[in-house]
Motif scaffolding. Structure first.
Motif, PDB file in Angstrom:
ATOM      1  N   ALA A  93       0.827  -1.206   0.000  1.00 26.55           N
ATOM      2  CA  ALA A  93       0.000   0.000   0.000  1.00 26.55           C
ATOM      3  C   ALA A  93       0.857   1.249   0.000  1.00 26.55           C
ATOM      4  N   ARG A  94       0.502   2.205  -0.833  1.00 23.47           N
ATOM      5  CA  ARG A  94       1.231   3.459  -0.926  1.00 23.47           C
ATOM      6  C   ARG A  94       0.316   4.510  -1.556  1.00 23.47           C
ATOM      7  N   ASN A 346      -4.926  -1.808 -16.903  1.00 21.93           N
ATOM      8  CA  ASN A 346      -5.252  -2.287 -15.567  1.00 21.93           C
ATOM      9  C   ASN A 346      -4.411  -3.509 -15.196  1.00 21.93           C
ATOM     10  N   PRO A 347      -4.175  -3.749 -13.911  1.00 23.59           N
ATOM     11  CA  PRO A 347      -3.402  -4.929 -13.498  1.00 23.59           C
ATOM     12  C   PRO A 347      -4.075  -6.221 -13.945  1.00 23.59           C
ATOM     13  N   PRO A 348      -3.304  -7.244 -14.299  1.00 23.14           N
ATOM     14  CA  PRO A 348      -3.889  -8.522 -14.737  1.00 23.14           C
ATOM     15  C   PRO A 348      -4.839  -9.130 -13.712  1.00 23.14           C
ATOM     16  N   ILE A 361      -9.311  -7.005  -4.199  1.00 21.69           N
ATOM     17  CA  ILE A 361      -7.906  -7.062  -4.595  1.00 21.69           C
ATOM     18  C   ILE A 361      -7.458  -5.637  -4.878  1.00 21.69           C
ATOM     19  N   THR A 362      -6.322  -5.235  -4.354  1.00 17.89           N
ATOM     20  CA  THR A 362      -5.776  -3.905  -4.618  1.00 17.89           C
ATOM     21  C   THR A 362      -4.329  -4.043  -5.060  1.00 17.89           C
ATOM     22  N   LYS A 363      -3.991  -3.371  -6.140  1.00 22.15           N
ATOM     23  CA  LYS A 363      -2.631  -3.374  -6.665  1.00 22.15           C
ATOM     24  C   LYS A 363      -2.145  -1.935  -6.806  1.00 22.15           C
ATOM     25  N   ILE A 369      -0.245   4.828  -7.542  1.00 23.09           N
ATOM     26  CA  ILE A 369      -1.632   4.761  -8.015  1.00 23.09           C
ATOM     27  C   ILE A 369      -2.177   3.374  -7.706  1.00 23.09           C
ATOM     28  N   GLY A 370      -3.259   3.326  -6.981  1.00 23.40           N
ATOM     29  CA  GLY A 370      -3.864   2.057  -6.619  1.00 23.40           C
ATOM     30  C   GLY A 370      -5.097   1.757  -7.457  1.00 23.40           C
TER      31      GLY A 370
END
Length: 497
Positions: A93-94, A346-348, A361-363, A369-370
């Protein structure tokens, strides 16, 4: 056809990206334990369909839900990982490294009374330009038809005309002729101007700047659009929170608005609508891509003089993408909003993974940028993007006194997203648009009413204390001032208000 009507229709897919408030937080049908739930056909000038003109409620409002699918057929397969972002995503997380808000928001001019705020929005250069255009057009019109000699409109007479135009909306009639026939409202129009003179001034209204070198379709509203942008920049410094969305309006053209969370419009962008025949030839994916491309361009134009100072911008899925978020973060601007699940970049895991109800799910990318996906209920996913707010669980008590748990970024988006909607709801209360007008006159009159509403919003926040509590009373005071030709300092106030 409004571009707003182009938005993708819900499909029959099992999963959906959801922006509907009830779907984000489904409420029971019965409260438990007794608790109480928006022309004239313009000749073609060769302009492109993407021709842009540069230019707190207690209950939680709803948003339109839309299909998660970007494909024409509901049975389209889930995209492969090759369509997803190629950059590194992690679970750490950031938040983005964006500067703190550096401006001091507030009024730049001294104003206290309703008339003071009216004069802030309707300044002398606007009246001078409009009166000049009306007289030029009127002289040309009557000379061509050899009817009679044109009597020049003065600034004082135009103030009276504007007051009558606004007062039609106050008495809730959409037929101007009825305005003169009936003794309705507290100002009788026949005491100020004849119906014939009013109709002639309305016919000669012209909102175009003189642009001899380059003329486009949108140049027909250049005067009023440029004035709106300039006067808002001159009068007020916006707050940290900004909202961007498309506004509803009674004309073929559409408006993108930049507002604060309370509905004060700081900037607008006019663009040409899309013919229905063109839309019918597009696939669902092509329509969505057109809306997103236009929205992306609109965001950059609206924010071009608002970057690098630490603003936080809230937008919905028609605008948001990883590419746009990275652009804004690089310019020291936070972004938060809903996101289409299959948007490029977007993330896979966000695109492909199946979730159980309640799972999320959070990437995060290296820019802070999350992107989060949360399966809120059966067949419905909430997909969010934020550079400022995380996805940690946060509990709030709803109107049924129930404790509801949602990701923090969802709560923050729900809190600040409705600036444009608030503006649209307020302007519709006393709205008047004359019938059978050319599109550019409709746009110009609409923007005049936006200026009027901005005057009220600024008055409520920065004006005299205690302020007039109702928009209706504010309208009567300033309309009385206009009908006096600007001679009355405080407007005509009636006890019946």
């Amino acid at each position: 056809m409004d571009a707003a009507s182009v938005k993708a229709e819900p499909s029959n897919e099992e999963t959906h990206e959801v922006e509907n408030e009830d779907e984000i937080a489904p409420e029971p049908a019965e409260p438990p334990n007794g608790y109480d739930s928006w022309s004239e056909q313009d000749s073609s000038d060769g302009s492109d369909i993407s021709d842009f003109f540069d230019s707190e409620t207690d209950s939680e409002p709803e948003l339109d839900s839309e299909s998660e699918s970007d494909d024409e057929e509901p049975s389209a397969p889930v995209p492969s990982a090759s369509t997803a972002s190629s950059e590194h995503w992690s679970d750490d997380a950031r938040t983005a490294n964006v500067c703190t808000f550096q401006l001091q928001p507030g009024l730049k001019e001294i104003a206290e009374s309703p008339v003071d705020f009216l004069n802030l929005m309707f300044q002398k250069p606007l009246f001078e330009s409009l009166v000049k255009n009306i007289n030029q057009h009127g002289t040309k019109l009557l000379n061509e038809n050899r009817v009679q000699e044109w009597n020049d409109v003065t600034i004082k007479e135009f103030r009276v005309f504007l007051g009558l135009l606004l007062n039609v909306g106050t008495i809730n009639t959409n037929v101007a002729a009825d305005f003169w026939k009936q003794d309705r409202g507290i100002y009788l129009p026949k005491n100020y101007m004849t119906e014939k003179r009013f109709s002639m001034i309305l016919k000669c209204l012209n909102f175009a700047d003189e642009i001899p070198e380059k003329k486009s379709r949108m140049s027909k509203v250049s005067l009023i659009v440029n004035y709106f942008i300039d006067v808002m920049k001159k009068v007020v410094t916006p707050e940290k929170i900004l909202c961007i969305d498309e506004s509803m309006g009674p004309f073929y053209e559409n408006l993108y608005l930049l507002t604060d969370q309370h509905g004060l419009v700081h900037k607008l962008l006019v663009y040409k609508g899309i013919d229905q025949d063109e839309l019918e030839e597009m696939t669902k994916r092509q329509r969505d891509e057109l809306i997103h491309t236009r929205g992306n361009d609109a965001v950059k134009k609206l924010l071009e003089d608002k970057l690098d100072v630490g603003h936080s911008v809230y937008m919905d899925s028609d605008y948001n993408s990883l590419e746009l978020a990275k652009f804004l973060v690089a310019r020291n601007t936070h972004v938060t909003g809903t996101l289409k699940r299959k948007r490029e970049g977007n993330p896979p895991d966000i695109i492909q993974k199946e979730l159980n109800i309640g799972d999320k799910i959070t990437k995060y990318n290296p820019d802070g940028i999350g992107v989060m996906i949360w399966k809120e209920s059966v067949g419905h996913h909430v997909v969010m993007i934020s550079s400022e707010h995380g996805s940690e669980w946060r509990e709030h008590v709803n109107k049924y006194k129930q404790s509801v748990k949602k990701p923090a970024c969802v709560w923050e988006f729900k809190k600040y997203r409705d600036g444009v909607r608030t503006h649209d709801e307020m302007i519709s209360d006393y709205y008047y648009m004359p019938e059978k007008l050319a599109w550019h006159k409709k746009v110009g009159i609409h923007i005049l009413q936006m200026l009027f509403l901005n005057a009220y919003n600024l008055y409520k926040r920065y004006g005299e204390k205690p302020p007039l509590k109702r928009l209706l009373k504010f309208r009567h005071v300033v309309i009385g001032h206009l009908l006096s030709g600007g001679d009355s300092k405080h407007g005509l106030i009636y006890e019946s208000v």
